[in-house]
Design a protein around this motif. Structure first.
Motif, short mmCIF file in Angstrom:
data_model
loop_
_atom_site.label_atom_id
_atom_site.label_comp_id
_atom_site.label_asym_id
_atom_site.label_seq_id
_atom_site.Cartn_x
_atom_site.Cartn_y
_atom_site.Cartn_z
N THR A 273 69.26 17.20 95.27
CA THR A 273 69.87 18.07 93.94
C THR A 273 71.28 17.73 93.72
O THR A 273 71.94 17.21 94.68
CB THR A 273 69.64 19.46 94.10
N LEU A 274 71.67 18.07 92.59
CA LEU A 274 73.04 18.03 92.22
C LEU A 274 73.67 19.56 92.09
O LEU A 274 73.04 20.14 90.96
CB LEU A 274 73.34 17.12 90.80
N ASN A 275 74.52 20.11 92.78
CA ASN A 275 75.09 21.07 92.55
C ASN A 275 76.68 21.45 92.06
O ASN A 275 77.49 20.89 92.51
CB ASN A 275 75.04 22.02 94.12
N ASP A 276 76.64 22.15 90.92
CA ASP A 276 77.74 22.10 90.15
C ASP A 276 78.41 23.60 90.23
O ASP A 276 77.92 24.67 89.38
CB ASP A 276 77.51 21.70 88.77
N LEU A 277 79.47 23.99 91.00
CA LEU A 277 80.04 25.01 91.37
C LEU A 277 81.07 25.51 90.51
O LEU A 277 81.95 24.61 90.26
CB LEU A 277 80.56 25.49 92.72
N ASN A 278 81.06 26.35 89.70
CA ASN A 278 82.24 26.91 88.80
C ASN A 278 82.48 28.33 89.05
O ASN A 278 81.66 29.08 89.03
CB ASN A 278 81.87 26.79 87.20
N LEU A 279 83.70 28.60 88.96
CA LEU A 279 84.32 29.94 89.28
C LEU A 279 85.11 30.40 88.13
O LEU A 279 86.24 29.62 87.77
CB LEU A 279 85.35 29.95 90.48
N GLU A 280 84.99 31.71 87.54
CA GLU A 280 85.75 32.11 86.45
C GLU A 280 86.28 33.51 86.83
O GLU A 280 85.43 34.37 87.05
CB GLU A 280 84.75 32.08 85.41
N GLU A 281 87.67 33.44 86.58
CA GLU A 281 88.10 35.00 87.11
C GLU A 281 88.63 35.83 85.75
O GLU A 281 89.06 35.35 84.86
CB GLU A 281 89.53 34.61 88.00
N GLU A 282 88.50 37.26 86.04
CA GLU A 282 88.83 38.14 84.79
C GLU A 282 89.02 39.46 85.86
O GLU A 282 88.29 39.95 86.43
CB GLU A 282 87.78 38.24 83.91
N ASP A 283 90.40 39.94 85.54
CA ASP A 283 90.75 41.14 85.97
C ASP A 283 90.50 41.22 87.74
O ASP A 283 89.94 42.27 88.05
CB ASP A 283 90.01 42.30 85.38
N GLY A 284 90.79 40.19 88.25
CA GLY A 284 90.67 40.25 89.90
C GLY A 284 89.44 40.11 90.35
O GLY A 284 89.10 40.43 91.60
N ALA A 285 88.39 39.84 89.54
CA ALA A 285 86.98 39.48 90.03
C ALA A 285 86.57 38.08 89.38
O ALA A 285 87.17 37.61 88.61
CB ALA A 285 85.97 40.52 89.42
N THR A 286 85.35 37.58 89.87
CA THR A 286 85.03 36.29 89.78
C THR A 286 83.65 36.13 89.59
O THR A 286 82.83 36.86 90.42
CB THR A 286 85.43 35.34 90.94
N LEU A 287 83.26 35.53 88.31
CA LEU A 287 81.98 35.25 88.14
C LEU A 287 81.59 33.74 88.69
O LEU A 287 82.31 32.51 88.07
CB LEU A 287 81.67 35.07 86.82
N LEU A 288 80.94 33.60 89.62
CA LEU A 288 80.55 32.45 90.20
C LEU A 288 79.07 31.73 89.59
O LEU A 288 78.31 32.56 89.26
CB LEU A 288 80.14 32.60 91.62
N THR A 289 79.09 30.67 89.07
CA THR A 289 78.13 30.16 88.31
C THR A 289 77.79 28.67 89.14
O THR A 289 78.79 27.85 89.40
CB THR A 289 78.53 29.56 87.09
N LEU A 290 76.76 28.55 89.63
CA LEU A 290 75.96 27.23 90.15
C LEU A 290 75.04 26.75 89.30
O LEU A 290 73.90 27.31 89.17
CB LEU A 290 75.49 27.61 91.58
N LEU A 291 75.24 25.62 88.79
CA LEU A 291 74.42 24.85 87.97
C LEU A 291 73.76 23.84 88.74
O LEU A 291 74.20 22.94 89.36
CB LEU A 291 75.20 24.21 86.97
N VAL A 292 72.26 23.82 89.15
CA VAL A 292 71.60 22.91 89.97
C VAL A 292 70.81 22.06 89.10
O VAL A 292 70.06 22.38 88.28
CB VAL A 292 70.77 23.88 90.87
N GLU A 293 70.97 20.78 89.41
CA GLU A 293 69.89 19.66 88.66
C GLU A 293 69.08 19.31 89.62
O GLU A 293 69.35 18.77 90.89
CB GLU A 293 70.81 18.67 88.18
N TYR A 294 67.59 19.25 89.35
CA TYR A 294 66.73 19.00 90.38
C TYR A 294 66.18 17.58 89.61
O TYR A 294 66.15 17.28 88.39
CB TYR A 294 65.56 20.01 90.37
N PRO A 295 65.55 16.67 90.57
CA PRO A 295 64.84 15.45 90.20
C PRO A 295 63.64 15.46 89.27
O PRO A 295 63.65 14.70 88.37
CB PRO A 295 64.57 14.63 91.35
#
Length: 330
Positions: A273-295
């Protein structure tokens, strides 16, 4: 999803997108007039946008690029034709090269209008793109303009609501985007810098990246630069021969915002797979987003059926516990 309609009109040479939001017109205007907020939703999943110039006045310009999971860049430019705060604006949107000059190998510039209208429940976006020719319209549709615009604007809800209201308390969420892409999100109390460290510090990773209780991470070799490889291995405590692991390559690293890796289960044949990790912060907390691409869709469904999301939620909950109890990490 906010986007309710996307239509193309070959006779009028237009593409029209309609989206409804539970926020006032003024809040919608703010999201489109602040480049830092635009960066949180304008690029479709897997192609986040970075604005390097932004001058929202008639005659002003904006320059941006979108970056793929493998590091390719698609560059564009807006020329602001008119501004009518907070009702909307109009731009000339075109492809450019790394020097900001028109990219002659891409479709020509398009006139694009954004209209923000009040509704009984909030506001409506009416986005109309005017193409210079039928060939240009066909080319953009073939490049995925309808799908890309829809996926991008469907990300605006979380910006308008705020990350806490959007994701807090919902645990690990799994969203099927298409046959080969899955988006996983988890709201975590803690700064983006700290969550980034939790994914790249081997000592810290061994404390939380464990899945169900009773497992230990016996190998944690982290990739430290693009092109480097990683290897993770877990063993069930007291159970000989129970180990499994993953390995892969670091393709893109933009601390503390984004990291893209390949992933393959050690000892298993076939594509990973291809794993695309993105981190987005707001007011001291973080939204973790992992976009996974499967074959393919079969691999996607088989992996999801293993209970992957439940294991991830256990690990993320453990990470929150580590962050909350270890004062040295604050």
């Amino acid at each position: 999803m906010p986007v309710t309609e996307v239509t193309t009109d070959p006779e009028a040479l237009t593409m029209t997108l309609i989206a409804d939001f539970a926020a006032p017109v003024e809040r919608l205007w703010q999201a489109f007039s602040d480049p830092r907020e635009l960066e949180r939703f304008w690029g479709p999943p897997g192609w986040p946008v970075t604005f390097t110039e932004f001058d929202p006045i008639a005659g002003g310009r904006a320059r941006y690029h979108m970056t793929s999971p493998r590091g390719e860049k698609s560059r564009g430019s807006w020329e602001f034709l008119s501004i009518d705060e907070p009702a909307g604006f109009e731009v000339l949107d075109g492809f450019v090269d790394e020097n900001g000059d028109v990219d002659e190998d891409m479709p020509p510039a398009m006139r694009m209008s954004f209209a923000f209208e009040p509704t009984a429940t909030g506001s409506r976006l009416r986005n109309v793109t005017h193409f210079p020719s039928a060939d240009s319209l066909d080319a953009m549709v073939a490049m995925g303009a309808v799908e890309g615009s829809t996926m991008a604007l469907n990300q605006l809800d979380r910006v308008l609501l705020g990350l806490r209201e959007y994701a807090q308390g919902k645990g690990t969420q799994v969203e099927l985007i298409d046959d080969t892409h899955v988006r996983i999100t988890r709201f975590i109390e803690g700064s983006r810098d700290l969550i980034w460290r939790a994914h790249h510090d081997s000592d810290l990773m061994r404390r939380w990246l464990l899945g169900p209780d009773g497992w230990s991470m016996t190998t944690c070799d982290v990739a430290t630069e693009v092109g480097g490889t990683y290897r993770y291995w877990w063993e069930q405590d007291g159970v000989e021969g129970s180990g499994f692991g993953f390995e892969g390559e670091l393709l893109l690293s933009a601390p503390p915002r984004r990291a893209v890796t390949t992933e393959r289960m050690i000892g298993m044949a076939g594509p990973g797979t291809l794993n695309d990790l993105n981190l987005e912060e707001e007011d001291g907390a973080t939204l973790l987003t992992l976009l996974v691409e499967y074959p393919d869709v079969e691999t996607r469904d088989a992996i999801l059926a293993t209970g992957m999301a439940d294991g991830m939620e256990t690990s993320y909950a453990r990470l929150e516990s580590v962050l909350a109890t270890d004062g040295a990490l604050r």
